[in-house]
Design a protein around this motif. Sequence first.
Motif, PDB file in Angstrom:
ATOM      1  N   TRP A   1       0.837  -1.202   0.000  1.00 23.55           N
ATOM      2  CA  TRP A   1       0.000   0.000   0.000  1.00 23.55           C
ATOM      3  C   TRP A   1       0.872   1.252   0.000  1.00 23.55           C
ATOM      4  N   HIS A   2       0.518   2.230  -0.843  1.00 21.03           N
ATOM      5  CA  HIS A   2       1.160   3.532  -0.846  1.00 21.03           C
ATOM      6  C   HIS A   2       0.177   4.547  -0.259  1.00 21.03           C
ATOM      7  N   VAL A   3       0.613   5.258   0.764  1.00 22.16           N
ATOM      8  CA  VAL A   3      -0.272   6.204   1.458  1.00 22.16           C
ATOM      9  C   VAL A   3       0.361   7.595   1.421  1.00 22.16           C
ATOM     10  N   ASN A   4      -0.500   8.623   1.501  1.00 21.87           N
ATOM     11  CA  ASN A   4      -0.029  10.007   1.470  1.00 21.87           C
ATOM     12  C   ASN A   4       0.387  10.511   2.841  1.00 21.87           C
ATOM     13  N   ASN A   5      -0.367  10.117   3.869  1.00 26.92           N
ATOM     14  CA  ASN A   5      -0.094  10.602   5.225  1.00 26.92           C
ATOM     15  C   ASN A   5       1.082   9.834   5.824  1.00 26.92           C
ATOM     16  N   THR A   6       2.210  10.529   5.987  1.00 20.07           N
ATOM     17  CA  THR A   6       3.421   9.887   6.511  1.00 20.07           C
ATOM     18  C   THR A   6       3.689  10.264   7.963  1.00 20.07           C
ATOM     19  N   THR A   7       2.665  10.739   8.663  1.00 25.51           N
ATOM     20  CA  THR A   7       2.845  11.107  10.065  1.00 25.51           C
ATOM     21  C   THR A   7       3.250   9.907  10.902  1.00 25.51           C
ATOM     22  N   ILE A   8       2.561   8.792  10.698  1.00 31.81           N
ATOM     23  CA  ILE A   8       2.885   7.552  11.415  1.00 31.81           C
ATOM     24  C   ILE A   8       3.578   6.567  10.489  1.00 31.81           C
ATOM     25  N   ILE A   9       3.023   6.390   9.292  1.00 31.91           N
ATOM     26  CA  ILE A   9       3.655   5.508   8.298  1.00 31.91           C
ATOM     27  C   ILE A   9       4.742   6.330   7.606  1.00 31.91           C
ATOM     28  N   SER A  10       5.920   6.360   8.222  1.00 30.18           N
ATOM     29  CA  SER A  10       6.960   7.316   7.833  1.00 30.18           C
ATOM     30  C   SER A  10       7.432   7.152   6.393  1.00 30.18           C
ATOM     31  N   SER A  11       7.510   5.918   5.921  1.00 31.01           N
ATOM     32  CA  SER A  11       8.006   5.674   4.568  1.00 31.01           C
ATOM     33  C   SER A  11       6.926   5.852   3.510  1.00 31.01           C
ATOM     34  N   GLY A  12       5.671   5.962   3.939  1.00 34.95           N
ATOM     35  CA  GLY A  12       4.572   6.075   2.992  1.00 34.95           C
ATOM     36  C   GLY A  12       4.172   4.759   2.362  1.00 34.95           C
ATOM     37  N   ILE A  13       4.760   3.644   2.854  1.00 30.82           N
ATOM     38  CA  ILE A  13       4.484   2.317   2.304  1.00 30.82           C
ATOM     39  C   ILE A  13       4.128   1.372   3.448  1.00 30.82           C
ATOM     40  N   ALA A  14       3.080   0.600   3.266  1.00 25.20           N
ATOM     41  CA  ALA A  14       2.690  -0.434   4.240  1.00 25.20           C
ATOM     42  C   ALA A  14       2.591  -1.770   3.510  1.00 25.20           C
ATOM     43  N   TRP A  15       2.921  -2.825   4.222  1.00 23.84           N
ATOM     44  CA  TRP A  15       2.884  -4.161   3.641  1.00 23.84           C
ATOM     45  C   TRP A  15       1.760  -4.956   4.291  1.00 23.84           C
ATOM     46  N   VAL A  16       0.831  -5.425   3.470  1.00 25.32           N
ATOM     47  CA  VAL A  16      -0.319  -6.182   3.960  1.00 25.32           C
ATOM     48  C   VAL A  16      -0.127  -7.642   3.580  1.00 25.32           C
TER      49      VAL A  16
END
Length: 209
Positions: free
Chosen positions: A33-48
């Motif tokens: 997943w690519h996300v715009n909000n990097t406040t918590i997900i610092s790299s902007g990428i999450a792995w599901v």
Amino acid sequence: VSTSHLQLAAFVLGTVGWILCTISMGIVDWRVWHVNNTTIISSGIAWVGIWKVCFISYLHVSPGYREQFCHKFSGYDSFIPHEIYAAQGLMLIAMFTGLLGLAATIFALRNVYMGITHKTLIAPFFLLGGFFYIFAGLCVLIPVSWNFYSVTHNQSIAFPPSYYMPSSPEAQEAGAAIPVGIVAVILLLLSGTFSLSYRFPMTANTITK
């Protein structure tokens, strides 16, 4: 022995396919997943994955973790989509049935190379191994295809707030687990086909029971 070269190849392919099936099941990035909000997900990428979701965070969002945050899925989580539930069960079944296929093939090859000529101790076990390989391959094919479909259609997951994940990504792509699973499917199906092609040689000295 000269009639079982394909079955020996089936054992090799089946072993590699089973290992790749196990690796695919354990890899966390089925969906990236690519996300715009990097406040918590610092790299902007999450792995599901099918067992947990992970991302890199420079905040203390989880005890004991400074950078990588992972949250494991529970069997009671109602938000988990059907394709992930299906993947959990089918990949476990594939791993188990693939192992049974390997066991049956090993037993048959052992009898071949030890010179045992009883038909009932060779041919049925090659056939059994072939059916197990093919069944395992189909069990991998279903979740891999289903999750790839979800990725291509950018389908969302309604994560609860404790996961620190958005419900929808900006974009998503197939993770490493999917191509690994595809290769596992190909090898397991080839292995099953080779095992099922065995024909017991009929000679004057053959003892059948």
